[in-house]
Design an enzyme around this catalytic site. Structure first.
Site, PDB file in Angstrom:
ATOM      1  N   ASP A 367      -6.004  43.822  39.282  1.00 26.52           N
ATOM      2  CA  ASP A 367      -5.828  44.439  40.426  1.00 26.52           C
ATOM      3  C   ASP A 367      -4.243  44.166  40.957  1.00 26.52           C
ATOM      4  O   ASP A 367      -3.554  43.791  40.518  1.00 26.52           O
ATOM      5  CB  ASP A 367      -6.676  43.953  41.701  1.00 26.52           C
ATOM      6  CG  ASP A 367      -6.214  42.657  41.980  1.00 26.52           C
ATOM      7  OD1 ASP A 367      -5.419  41.968  41.242  1.00 26.52           O
ATOM      8  OD2 ASP A 367      -7.040  41.883  42.903  1.00 26.52           O
ATOM      9  N   ASN A 375      -0.043  47.810  51.845  1.00 25.28           N
ATOM     10  CA  ASN A 375      -0.274  48.896  52.893  1.00 25.28           C
ATOM     11  C   ASN A 375      -0.232  48.594  54.275  1.00 25.28           C
ATOM     12  O   ASN A 375       0.325  49.599  55.097  1.00 25.28           O
ATOM     13  CB  ASN A 375      -1.857  48.931  52.822  1.00 25.28           C
ATOM     14  CG  ASN A 375      -2.351  50.028  51.833  1.00 25.28           C
ATOM     15  OD1 ASN A 375      -1.727  50.851  51.425  1.00 25.28           O
ATOM     16  ND2 ASN A 375      -3.629  49.863  51.283  1.00 25.28           N
ATOM     17  N   ASP A 384      -1.332  54.766  48.510  1.00 28.58           N
ATOM     18  CA  ASP A 384      -2.113  55.795  47.788  1.00 28.58           C
ATOM     19  C   ASP A 384      -1.297  56.128  46.482  1.00 28.58           C
ATOM     20  O   ASP A 384      -1.780  56.317  45.543  1.00 28.58           O
ATOM     21  CB  ASP A 384      -2.630  56.884  48.501  1.00 28.58           C
ATOM     22  CG  ASP A 384      -3.778  56.733  49.487  1.00 28.58           C
ATOM     23  OD1 ASP A 384      -4.408  55.756  49.326  1.00 28.58           O
ATOM     24  OD2 ASP A 384      -4.168  57.532  50.415  1.00 28.58           O
ATOM     25  N   GLU A 411      -7.905  48.434  45.056  1.00 29.04           N
ATOM     26  CA  GLU A 411      -6.791  48.299  44.118  1.00 29.04           C
ATOM     27  C   GLU A 411      -7.247  47.781  42.840  1.00 29.04           C
ATOM     28  O   GLU A 411      -6.200  47.297  42.181  1.00 29.04           O
ATOM     29  CB  GLU A 411      -5.635  47.678  44.876  1.00 29.04           C
ATOM     30  CG  GLU A 411      -6.072  45.976  45.048  1.00 29.04           C
ATOM     31  CD  GLU A 411      -6.934  45.609  46.317  1.00 29.04           C
ATOM     32  OE1 GLU A 411      -7.173  44.442  46.504  1.00 29.04           O
ATOM     33  OE2 GLU A 411      -7.873  46.492  46.894  1.00 29.04           O
TER      34      GLU A 411
END
Length: 499
Positions: A367, A375, A384, A411
């Site tokens: 991840d 974010n 994104d 993620e």
């Protein structure tokens, strides 16, 4: 379709014509019987020397008429149909009962020798010709074989009607032309009775022989109906006019023969020409109809080809849509790699293959480090875009067709490596980590590095027994947790698990 009512109407007219003929013949027979019962036989002589009415011919006519009615209106092999055959035989027997006597009288055997043994040549004078008896013999035979199951026997019915038809025509034409020898051959009412009877018998079975042609809608049927009705009547009228004209002294025999021949040729030619014109018009209509049919077929074929092309295009679009739907159902909409649903199914399949063939299977779970902070500080759109770039970088490290990269969730990403050992799996894991690092996506809030990085865990299984996908995922997830515990931005592998 419009021809069907016409065909049904023609069949109905044909059936009722046969029934009407049977009624006429029956009335003629009833008239002869009534005349005999009322002792009126001498009164029915229409000309000197004409054969008188007889009881047997009247009964024979009535039997033949009933047989014709039953054979026309009853189903084959039914009791009324068999009764019709019996009445046909009875008609022939009644009519032929005096045949031996008539033949003896015609030959004159009973009067050739006088009582003193001397041959009497004068006894061989004109005698009664047994046309009536022979007519019933053939007419009864034709009724007996009418509508037989055997086509060859059924066709014989029409041939058996020829002799009585000839006899009746000889009698009627002879009477009309004033030929006394022919007038005596058959009674005045018997001749038209035979004529109607045999014509009705001839036409009763329209499925066999020449009658099938006459009632058909073919060219032969059209010619038969036109010429057989016109030419014989025309020739009869011409002959009658010639005989009567000569008898009245209006012209001589040679002139009458020439005139009758010329007029006969003209009438026959006119009948042929009119028939040819009618057939020509019919043929033109048929050709026009065939041309329309060909045009409709060509148009229909064009429409079929167009519809086929449209259908093929629709099927192609449908297949493409199905493929697109399948891709959408198997791939993650954001990153373009396989989604979690496809990952679960693919991993189960590869585990089954590895277990069955005793092969290795590797799984990498990784991840993005501190992605929540990314974010929170850079925004979800930037997040994104970051996930798309990370997924593409990880995907670039998988070179084999069987290797699959999937978005495991959020993620997190997973890499399934069939037939790959621990060393090979670590090479792919490190290559993925380095590929993400080369992106150099800034991440100033990450505790692992100033750029976006990934951490991962590697699990490898050698199948020696029973095992599940959950066990392999749990092992890789444990190594991922270990990588995060060691400071992130690294790949940690577990020892091969014997499952």
């Amino acid at each position: 379709m419009p021809a069907m009512p016409f065909i049904k109407s023609s069949i109905s007219i044909h059936n009722w014509s046969i029934r009407a003929a049977a009624i006429v013949v029956g009335l003629i027979g009833a008239f002869e019987v009534a005349a005999w019962l009322l002792h009126m036989a001498p009164a029915v002589r229409l000309h000197a020397g004409i054969a008188t009415t007889q009881l047997n011919s009247g009964c024979a006519f009535m039997a033949a008429a009933t047989a014709l009615w039953l054979l026309q209106t009853s189903a084959p092999d039914s009791p009324p149909f068999r009764l019709g055959h019996a009445l046909a035989v009875l008609s022939a027997m009644i009519g032929c009962a005096p045949l031996a006597q008539d033949l003896s009288a015609f030959v004159g055997l009973g009067q050739l020798v006088r009582g003193d043994g001397v041959v009497d040549v004068t006894a061989l004078g004109p005698r009664h010709i047994p046309f009536t008896e022979f007519g019933f013999l053939f007419a009864g035979g034709s009724l007996f074989v009418l509508k037989s199951r055997d086509p060859r026997v059924a066709a014989c019915c029409q041939w058996l009607t020829v002799p009585p038809l000839v006899f009746s025509l000889l009698a009627m034409i002879g009477r009309a032309y004033g030929v006394e020898s022919l007038s005596r051959a058959m009674a005045a009412e018997a001749a038209p009775g035979f004529f109607v009877l045999v014509l009705a018998t001839f036409a009763a079975d329209a499925k066999h022989g020449f009658a099938n042609i006459v009632v058909g809608d073919t060219t032969g049927g059209t010619i038969s109906r036109r010429l057989l009705a016109a030419i014989p009547v025309a020739l009869f009228v011409l002959g009658w006019a010639q005989v009567r004209g000569e008898a009245a002294g209006l012209f001589g025999a040679q002139f009458g023969a020439v005139a009758a021949t010329v007029i006969g040729i003209a009438v026959s030619t006119a009948a042929v020409v009119l028939t040819a014109i009618a057939l020509h018009q019919t043929d033109l209509k048929r050709k026009e109809a065939m041309a329309r049919i060909r045009d409709l077929n060509a148009r229909h074929e064009g429409q079929v080809e167009e519809r086929t092309a449209q259908l093929a295009k629709s099927l192609e679009e449908l297949n493409e849509a199905n493929k697109q739907l399948e891709r959408l159902s198997q791939h993650d909409g954001l990153t373009g790699v396989a989604n979690r649903r496809y990952f679960d199914k693919y991993l189960e399949t590869q585990i089954g293959i590895a277990r069955r063939h005793n092969r290795t299977l590797s799984l990498i779970l990784c991840d993005v480090d501190a992605f929540k902070l990314y974010n929170d500080n850079y925004g979800h759109q930037a997040g994104d875009q970051c996930l798309k770039q990370v997924a593409a970088a990880i995907q670039s490290c998988c070179r084999r067709t069987a290797d699959v990269v999937a978005r495991y969730g959020g993620e997190e990403f997973a890499i399934v490596l069939p037939e790959t050992g621990l060393r090979g799996a670590m090479r792919v894991a490190e290559a993925a980590r380095e590929a993400v690092a080369r992106l150099k996506i800034p991440h100033g809030h990450s505790p692992a590095a100033p750029i976006v990085s990934i951490s991962g865990g590697v699990a490898v299984t050698v199948w020696k027994g029973e095992g599940t996908a959950q066990q392999l995922i749990a092992s890789a997830d444990q190594m991922l947790y270990e990588a995060k515990h060691r400071g992130r931005n690294r790949m940690v592998a577990a020892q091969p698990v014997a499952a």
